[in-house]
Scaffold this active site. Sequence first.
Site, PDB file in Angstrom:
ATOM      1  N   CYS A   1       8.868  47.579 -20.037  1.00  0.00           N
ATOM      2  CA  CYS A   1       8.633  48.831 -20.767  1.00  0.00           C
ATOM      3  C   CYS A   1       9.035  50.071 -19.986  1.00  0.00           C
ATOM      4  CB  CYS A   1       7.167  48.930 -21.177  1.00  0.00           C
ATOM      5  SG  CYS A   1       6.073  49.291 -19.790  1.00  0.00           S
TER       6      CYS A   1
ATOM      7  N   CYS B   1       8.468  49.055 -14.682  1.00  0.00           N
ATOM      8  CA  CYS B   1       8.236  47.781 -15.358  1.00  0.00           C
ATOM      9  C   CYS B   1       9.532  47.303 -16.013  1.00  0.00           C
ATOM     10  CB  CYS B   1       7.142  47.948 -16.412  1.00  0.00           C
ATOM     11  SG  CYS B   1       6.972  46.489 -17.460  1.00  0.00           S
TER      12      CYS B   1
ATOM     13  N   TYR C   1      -3.416   1.214   8.965  1.00  0.00           N
ATOM     14  CA  TYR C   1      -2.511   0.295   8.271  1.00  0.00           C
ATOM     15  C   TYR C   1      -2.127  -0.938   9.080  1.00  0.00           C
ATOM     16  CZ  TYR C   1       1.111   3.299  10.439  1.00  0.00           C
ATOM     17  OH  TYR C   1       1.873   4.028  11.299  1.00  0.00           O
TER      18      TYR C   1
ATOM     19  N   CYS D   1       2.252  46.823 -13.748  1.00  0.00           N
ATOM     20  CA  CYS D   1       2.833  47.793 -14.670  1.00  0.00           C
ATOM     21  C   CYS D   1       1.697  48.638 -15.206  1.00  0.00           C
ATOM     22  CB  CYS D   1       3.519  47.043 -15.814  1.00  0.00           C
ATOM     23  SG  CYS D   1       3.709  48.033 -17.312  1.00  0.00           S
TER      24      CYS D   1
ATOM     25  N   LYS E   1      11.134   3.679  -0.991  1.00  0.00           N
ATOM     26  CA  LYS E   1      11.048   5.147  -0.955  1.00  0.00           C
ATOM     27  C   LYS E   1      11.008   5.724  -2.360  1.00  0.00           C
ATOM     28  CE  LYS E   1      11.944   7.389   2.612  1.00  0.00           C
ATOM     29  NZ  LYS E   1      11.020   8.074   3.538  1.00  0.00           N
TER      30      LYS E   1
ATOM     31  N   CYS F   1       3.109  48.475 -23.143  1.00  0.00           N
ATOM     32  CA  CYS F   1       4.105  47.534 -22.628  1.00  0.00           C
ATOM     33  C   CYS F   1       4.136  46.289 -23.509  1.00  0.00           C
ATOM     34  CB  CYS F   1       3.755  47.149 -21.193  1.00  0.00           C
ATOM     35  SG  CYS F   1       4.800  45.834 -20.530  1.00  0.00           S
TER      36      CYS F   1
ATOM     37  N   LYS G   1       2.730   4.580   1.078  1.00  0.00           N
ATOM     38  CA  LYS G   1       3.175   5.096   2.363  1.00  0.00           C
ATOM     39  C   LYS G   1       2.735   6.549   2.459  1.00  0.00           C
ATOM     40  CE  LYS G   1       7.342   5.113   5.239  1.00  0.00           C
ATOM     41  NZ  LYS G   1       7.427   6.514   5.629  1.00  0.00           N
TER      42      LYS G   1
ATOM     43  N   GLU H   1       0.847  -1.201   0.000  1.00  0.00           N
ATOM     44  CA  GLU H   1       0.000   0.000   0.000  1.00  0.00           C
ATOM     45  C   GLU H   1       0.878   1.244   0.000  1.00  0.00           C
ATOM     46  OE1 GLU H   1      -2.099   0.817   3.770  1.00  0.00           O
ATOM     47  OE2 GLU H   1      -0.976  -0.904   4.510  1.00  0.00           O
TER      48      GLU H   1
ATOM     49  N   ASP I   1       2.217  10.258   3.640  1.00  0.00           N
ATOM     50  CA  ASP I   1       3.137  11.189   4.277  1.00  0.00           C
ATOM     51  C   ASP I   1       2.366  12.068   5.257  1.00  0.00           C
ATOM     52  OD1 ASP I   1       5.492  12.310   4.857  1.00  0.00           O
ATOM     53  OD2 ASP I   1       5.754  13.371   2.964  1.00  0.00           O
TER      54      ASP I   1
HETATM   55  S1  IVH Z   1       3.640   0.236   8.741  1.00  0.00           S
HETATM   56  C1  IVH Z   1       6.109  -1.918  11.712  1.00  0.00           C
HETATM   57  N1  IVH Z   1       2.236   1.212   6.762  1.00  0.00           N
HETATM   58  O1  IVH Z   1       5.749   5.279   8.001  1.00  0.00           O
HETATM   59  C2  IVH Z   1       5.200  -1.224  10.801  1.00  0.00           C
HETATM   60  N2  IVH Z   1       3.616   2.663   8.024  1.00  0.00           N
HETATM   61  O2  IVH Z   1       8.611   4.258   8.827  1.00  0.00           O
HETATM   62  C3  IVH Z   1       5.404   0.215  10.793  1.00  0.00           C
HETATM   63  N3  IVH Z   1       3.497   5.010   7.337  1.00  0.00           N
HETATM   64  O3  IVH Z   1       5.781   6.532  11.059  1.00  0.00           O
HETATM   65  C4  IVH Z   1       4.437   1.010  10.070  1.00  0.00           C
HETATM   66  N4  IVH Z   1       2.041   4.738   5.711  1.00  0.00           N
HETATM   67  O4  IVH Z   1       3.408   6.316  10.264  1.00  0.00           O
HETATM   68  C5  IVH Z   1       3.116   1.473   7.747  1.00  0.00           C
HETATM   69  N5  IVH Z   1       0.924   1.988   5.036  1.00  0.00           N
HETATM   70  C6  IVH Z   1       1.791   2.231   6.007  1.00  0.00           C
HETATM   71  C7  IVH Z   1       2.285   3.518   6.269  1.00  0.00           C
HETATM   72  C8  IVH Z   1       3.208   3.693   7.290  1.00  0.00           C
HETATM   73  C9  IVH Z   1       2.795   5.601   6.377  1.00  0.00           C
HETATM   74  C10 IVH Z   1       4.460   5.689   8.250  1.00  0.00           C
HETATM   75  C11 IVH Z   1       4.220   5.336   9.697  1.00  0.00           C
HETATM   76  C12 IVH Z   1       5.562   5.353  10.342  1.00  0.00           C
HETATM   77  C13 IVH Z   1       6.503   5.299   9.195  1.00  0.00           C
HETATM   78  C14 IVH Z   1       7.318   4.038   9.287  1.00  0.00           C
END
Ligand code: IVH
Length: 677
Positions: A415, A412, A226, A430, A318, A436, A116, A114, A118
């Site tokens: 011009c 400006c 999650y 301007c 990442k 211009c 990640k 899934e 932010d």
């Molecule tokens: S699993 C041991 N699943 O990423 C499992 N983390 O580096 C740890 N995060 O601060 C977390 N989306 O808040 C997991 N789908 C996801 C995530 C997720 C974002 C963040 C989590 C944690 C960091 C882990």
Amino acid sequence: MSNSVKDRILELRELLHKYSHAYYNLNTSIVPDAEYDNLYDELVELESKYPDFSDEHSPTQRVGERPLDKFLQFKHKLPMLSLEKAKTEDELTQFNKRISDSLDSNDEIEFCCEPKLDGVALSLHYQNGLLKRAVTRGDGLTGEDVTQNAKTIKSVPLKLFGKNHPVFLEVRGEAYIPLEKFELMNDRSVGSGEKSFANPRNAASGSLRQLDSKIASSRPLFFSAYSVGDFDGSDLQLDQYSHYRRLQQLQNIGLAVSPLLKKVKGIDAVIEYCHGILRKRDDLGFEIDGVVIKVDSLAQQQALGFVARAPRWAIAFKFPAQEQLTTLLDVEFQVGRTGAITPVARLAPVLVGGVTVSNATLHNQDEINRLSIKIGDTVTVRRAGDVIPQIVAVLTERRPLEARDIVFPSQCPVCGSAVERVTGEAVARCRGGLFCPAQLKESIKHFVSRKAMDIDGLGDKLVEQLVDQQLINTTADIYQLDMPALIGLDRMAEKSALKLLNAIKASCQTSLARFIYALGIREVGEATALNLAQHFGSLPALLNASLEQLLAVNEVGKIVAEHLQSFFAEPHNQQVITALQAAGINWPDIELQPASAQPLAGHTVVLTGTLISMGRDDAKARLQQLGAKVSGSVSAKTYAVVAGDNAGSKLAKATELNVPVWTEQQMLVLFSENGVA
Ligand code: IVH
């Protein structure tokens, strides 16, 4: 208190829980918004009439409570771990090999993948199905108790669905703010003089850590689960085998899980999944920094165990970061069509989220002041979704000695005319008008554009050449262009020149509305131009209109009316308009109907769903020509709702309120019967 009142209160809570889960967590709407609102209001009323029956887990209790002095610390029973990282496919393959070796397995491993998110990690504690506590991750061992704030997040259930819940259940997930909501929230803060957040993650973290939960409740926080953390209870309904199935269970009891969650077999499928998410990244509507990959089998997870502070059975792939450091090399000032001067940052080129960024907008002087930025500074640039790259922060501690102030020009840059800044407005302009060259170029580009005079073949580069070589000094000069003039230009052969001359000639047959729009008067877009044309019927009538007469036009307010008046009062503009008409530009007469004869006079119509035959704006303008007021929301007073494809809650509301619903076809018939097709 009668039992029937009690039953009704319980029933209302149950219904509202269900509807809001569908709406916030499953992205489907079971009932029209109005129905939800009615039930909600009914519950608020009953609860205030029968306070004995109030309940802190009622859906009405999401509005925030008394501000706190500070947050209480809370020690996590199971630490909230972090994840190992992979940056390349190779590292993912190695991860797979490590696991297979360690499990001594030749079978392909099943993984749960899934995005990640932010945002910020949040742990929710449910006791017998009721939300008791919410704790931030903190340092992973101890976090802060942010229960009051978490309760204001609509996608956090206050009460889980169903019965037989574990006595204790900890749900872990990410609290985040979607991009669009983040932009809106920042615009609003800047508008009211408050400080803005650099990115959605900071905004989510700041909002979740508000001591005043009333403020938190106004922030567009969402929560996506999650994993299951700690739990307790013997007659447990939780799945014992698969992480994926547990997440489905969480969804079934009222939590949101990622709609992009997927179980795949083998590392190649994982890699493919990662590529797919990376491609979609800019369209997701929320920020992600990668993909989280977890071994699906709980037994395998257990066998693999942990290293230091991360599980061996999971990894974060990442993505390239969407914020990077770079240097501000210089600032240039661009002049737009209406003279607005925008400072543009020239940056040392840097890869941001996989795209090379070398420019960013600095908006205006206020933004420069807010950032206290100087040329030579090290800055953080951010690029997310399809928005223009932004400078979000300055690292003042890295400022070089030779850093220079950014000086906003008082003349400006194109011009040399004076630059003025109207008090109360952020924009500097301007004053050169069409004298211009920058404004002239932009005005001509607008004049020839598709929705204006629609001159095919007169692209931006050509316009710039024509202005630079002084072949055109006003829009009217376009109509004086001839073969000898065009042939001398870059990349212009006889054939394309001829084609262009024909297109110019063809553009003479136009409509009054297009002509008004093409003039490029400030704040006069297509819809306003159409309203003006329809209202006045002829150009002289518009040119001679008083302020009051202008204000009588649909959707023309004081600001637009003043822009119109000052545009037409300018002698240079009058000359150009005369010259354009002399060059042969003409349009069919418009017969004005007395307002009372307009079929939709005095009625409000709502457009919803996707129209096939024309855009929303076109349909709106035509409805207005028939006298209708076009509104965005349905009420009992609405005359009709026009429902296109995939119409949603507005259509439902219309049906509920017995408001007539027209098909697009019915609307088209009305248009053609009334000559606005
Ligand atoms: S699993 C041991 N699943 O990423 C499992 N983390 O580096 C740890 N995060 O601060 C977390 N989306 O808040 C997991 N789908 C996801 C995530 C997720 C974002 C963040 C989590 C944690 C960091 C882990």
